[in-house]
Design a protein around this motif. Structure first.
Motif, PDB file in Angstrom:
ATOM      1  N   PRO A 124       0.821  -1.226   0.000  1.00 36.69           N
ATOM      2  CA  PRO A 124       0.000   0.000   0.000  1.00 36.69           C
ATOM      3  C   PRO A 124       0.849   1.267   0.000  1.00 36.69           C
ATOM      4  O   PRO A 124       0.509   2.243  -0.677  1.00 36.69           O
ATOM      5  N   LEU A 125       1.955   1.274   0.762  1.00 35.99           N
ATOM      6  CA  LEU A 125       2.819   2.449   0.790  1.00 35.99           C
ATOM      7  C   LEU A 125       3.490   2.658  -0.556  1.00 35.99           C
ATOM      8  O   LEU A 125       3.593   3.796  -1.040  1.00 35.99           O
ATOM      9  N   ARG A 126       3.946   1.573  -1.176  1.00 35.48           N
ATOM     10  CA  ARG A 126       4.598   1.706  -2.477  1.00 35.48           C
ATOM     11  C   ARG A 126       3.640   2.276  -3.515  1.00 35.48           C
ATOM     12  O   ARG A 126       4.011   3.137  -4.315  1.00 35.48           O
ATOM     13  N   TRP A 127       2.397   1.787  -3.493  1.00 35.21           N
ATOM     14  CA  TRP A 127       1.417   2.306  -4.443  1.00 35.21           C
ATOM     15  C   TRP A 127       1.116   3.786  -4.182  1.00 35.21           C
ATOM     16  O   TRP A 127       0.983   4.571  -5.126  1.00 35.21           O
ATOM     17  N   ALA A 128       1.003   4.153  -2.901  1.00 43.37           N
ATOM     18  CA  ALA A 128       0.706   5.549  -2.562  1.00 43.37           C
ATOM     19  C   ALA A 128       1.834   6.473  -3.021  1.00 43.37           C
ATOM     20  O   ALA A 128       1.583   7.544  -3.605  1.00 43.37           O
ATOM     21  N   VAL A 129       3.082   6.070  -2.775  1.00 41.92           N
ATOM     22  CA  VAL A 129       4.230   6.895  -3.194  1.00 41.92           C
ATOM     23  C   VAL A 129       4.319   6.952  -4.710  1.00 41.92           C
ATOM     24  O   VAL A 129       4.614   8.006  -5.287  1.00 41.92           O
ATOM     25  N   ARG A 130       4.054   5.830  -5.376  1.00 44.80           N
ATOM     26  CA  ARG A 130       4.092   5.815  -6.839  1.00 44.80           C
ATOM     27  C   ARG A 130       3.051   6.746  -7.439  1.00 44.80           C
ATOM     28  O   ARG A 130       3.332   7.508  -8.373  1.00 44.80           O
ATOM     29  N   VAL A 131       1.836   6.711  -6.897  1.00 48.09           N
ATOM     30  CA  VAL A 131       0.781   7.608  -7.393  1.00 48.09           C
ATOM     31  C   VAL A 131       1.173   9.060  -7.144  1.00 48.09           C
ATOM     32  O   VAL A 131       1.004   9.925  -8.022  1.00 48.09           O
ATOM     33  N   PHE A 132       1.701   9.358  -5.948  1.00 46.95           N
ATOM     34  CA  PHE A 132       2.130  10.718  -5.644  1.00 46.95           C
ATOM     35  C   PHE A 132       3.206  11.187  -6.623  1.00 46.95           C
ATOM     36  O   PHE A 132       3.108  12.273  -7.204  1.00 46.95           O
ATOM     37  N   SER A 133       4.234  10.374  -6.818  1.00 46.81           N
ATOM     38  CA  SER A 133       5.352  10.770  -7.676  1.00 46.81           C
ATOM     39  C   SER A 133       4.902  10.981  -9.114  1.00 46.81           C
ATOM     40  O   SER A 133       5.230  11.999  -9.732  1.00 46.81           O
ATOM     41  N   ASP A 134       4.151  10.036  -9.660  1.00 45.37           N
ATOM     42  CA  ASP A 134       3.728  10.151 -11.055  1.00 45.37           C
ATOM     43  C   ASP A 134       2.775  11.319 -11.259  1.00 45.37           C
ATOM     44  O   ASP A 134       2.832  12.010 -12.283  1.00 45.37           O
ATOM     45  N   THR A 135       1.898  11.548 -10.280  1.00 43.44           N
ATOM     46  CA  THR A 135       0.931  12.642 -10.409  1.00 43.44           C
ATOM     47  C   THR A 135       1.622  13.999 -10.344  1.00 43.44           C
ATOM     48  O   THR A 135       1.394  14.871 -11.197  1.00 43.44           O
ATOM     49  N   ILE A 136       2.461  14.193  -9.343  1.00 38.53           N
ATOM     50  CA  ILE A 136       3.106  15.493  -9.165  1.00 38.53           C
ATOM     51  C   ILE A 136       4.046  15.804 -10.320  1.00 38.53           C
ATOM     52  O   ILE A 136       4.087  16.945 -10.825  1.00 38.53           O
ATOM     53  N   ARG A 137       4.802  14.801 -10.780  1.00 37.36           N
ATOM     54  CA  ARG A 137       5.729  15.043 -11.885  1.00 37.36           C
ATOM     55  C   ARG A 137       5.007  15.312 -13.198  1.00 37.36           C
ATOM     56  O   ARG A 137       5.589  15.884 -14.123  1.00 37.36           O
ATOM     57  N   GLY A 138       3.742  14.912 -13.282  1.00 31.94           N
ATOM     58  CA  GLY A 138       2.969  15.162 -14.488  1.00 31.94           C
ATOM     59  C   GLY A 138       2.262  16.503 -14.517  1.00 31.94           C
ATOM     60  O   GLY A 138       1.611  16.831 -15.515  1.00 31.94           O
ATOM     61  N   ILE A 139       2.377  17.272 -13.441  1.00 29.55           N
ATOM     62  CA  ILE A 139       1.719  18.579 -13.363  1.00 29.55           C
ATOM     63  C   ILE A 139       2.773  19.676 -13.523  1.00 29.55           C
ATOM     64  O   ILE A 139       3.807  19.639 -12.851  1.00 29.55           O
ATOM     65  N   PRO A 140       2.569  20.652 -14.406  1.00 22.45           N
ATOM     66  CA  PRO A 140       3.524  21.772 -14.507  1.00 22.45           C
ATOM     67  C   PRO A 140       3.667  22.501 -13.173  1.00 22.45           C
ATOM     68  O   PRO A 140       2.706  22.610 -12.405  1.00 22.45           O
ATOM     69  N   ILE A 141       4.874  22.987 -12.910  1.00 22.86           N
ATOM     70  CA  ILE A 141       5.130  23.647 -11.631  1.00 22.86           C
ATOM     71  C   ILE A 141       4.200  24.839 -11.436  1.00 22.86           C
ATOM     72  O   ILE A 141       3.687  25.061 -10.340  1.00 22.86           O
ATOM     73  N   LEU A 142       3.973  25.606 -12.490  1.00 22.39           N
ATOM     74  CA  LEU A 142       3.129  26.797 -12.370  1.00 22.39           C
ATOM     75  C   LEU A 142       1.704  26.419 -11.976  1.00 22.39           C
ATOM     76  O   LEU A 142       1.096  27.063 -11.109  1.00 22.39           O
ATOM     77  N   VAL A 143       1.166  25.368 -12.597  1.00 24.16           N
ATOM     78  CA  VAL A 143      -0.182  24.909 -12.255  1.00 24.16           C
ATOM     79  C   VAL A 143      -0.220  24.433 -10.806  1.00 24.16           C
ATOM     80  O   VAL A 143      -1.170  24.722 -10.064  1.00 24.16           O
TER      81      VAL A 143
END
Length: 216
Positions: free
Chosen positions: A47-66
């Protein structure tokens, strides 16, 4: 031109100091949080690995300005109000944390499994394996991309001016509004950013040579 630059220097110095402060906070906070999350991604329960993976992929996919506008303008909708300075720091830290997670995952993942198995064979605990076997080797692989990421943090700090924070870029724009001389000040600002990032790049190359696996 020289008179405008001399007039601008005190204002730019104050803005540059705030730029460095923002960058330092982002780098330190993202390093601490990113390393913890990266260890969780590699060694944590599913569960922790999935949570961190979702966090990392989501945040890296959003432009910094947004991301920055979401933190500053969106969080008040759920009752969380941050000052513009801390909203900018939080947004930049989130983005850099997601990158640090990937740096650490790649560095630790590049260590052969035999290293950990050998450490287990001689009776080392999990923490001892991390401290004495895995992390010392992963550090050499982690360091160069992380320092390159620090230069991105310095450049990304220029976006905080969009929230009304008087960093180097905002100070330049304020002086331009008084002197109506844009080009010399933008050139000066570019040289300042270049100087900081070039120094970090030199440090990255020196550290990479210092911790290289194969020495000539």
């Amino acid at each position: 031109m020289y008179s405008q630059i001399l007039y601008a220097l005190p204002f730019l110095a104050q803005g540059f100091a705030l730029t460095l402060w923002v960058s330092l906070l982002v780098v330190v906070l993202s390093l601490i949080i990113g390393v913890l999350l990266g260890v969780g991604l590699v060694y944590g329960p599913t569960p922790l690995r999935w949570a961190v993976r979702v966090f990392s992929d989501t945040i890296r996919g959003i432009p910094i300005l947004v991301l920055m506008f979401f933190v500053y303008y969106g969080l008040p909708a759920i009752g969380l109000h941050l000052q513009s300075f801390w909203a900018a720091v939080a947004a930049l830290t989130l983005f850099k944390t997601a990158q640090v997670v990937e740096y650490l995952r790649g560095a630790v993942g590049s260590i052969p499994n035999g290293q950990s198995e050998a450490a287990m064979a001689i009776g080392l605990t999990f923490r001892q394996r991390l401290a004495y076997v895995i992390f010392p080797q992963a550090f050499r692989r982690f360091l160069p991309p992380w320092i390159n990421g620090v230069t991105d943090a310095v450049k990304g700090s220029a976006l905080v001016s969009l929230l009304g924070i008087t960093d180097l870029m905002q100070a330049i724009n304020q002086v331009i509004g008084r002197t109506y001389e844009a080009m010399p000040l933008y050139i000066l600002g570019a040289l300042v950013y270049f100087g900081v990032n070039y120094a970090l790049s030199l440090a990255s190359r020196r550290l990479e040579r210092r911790f290289s696996f194969i020495r000539e």
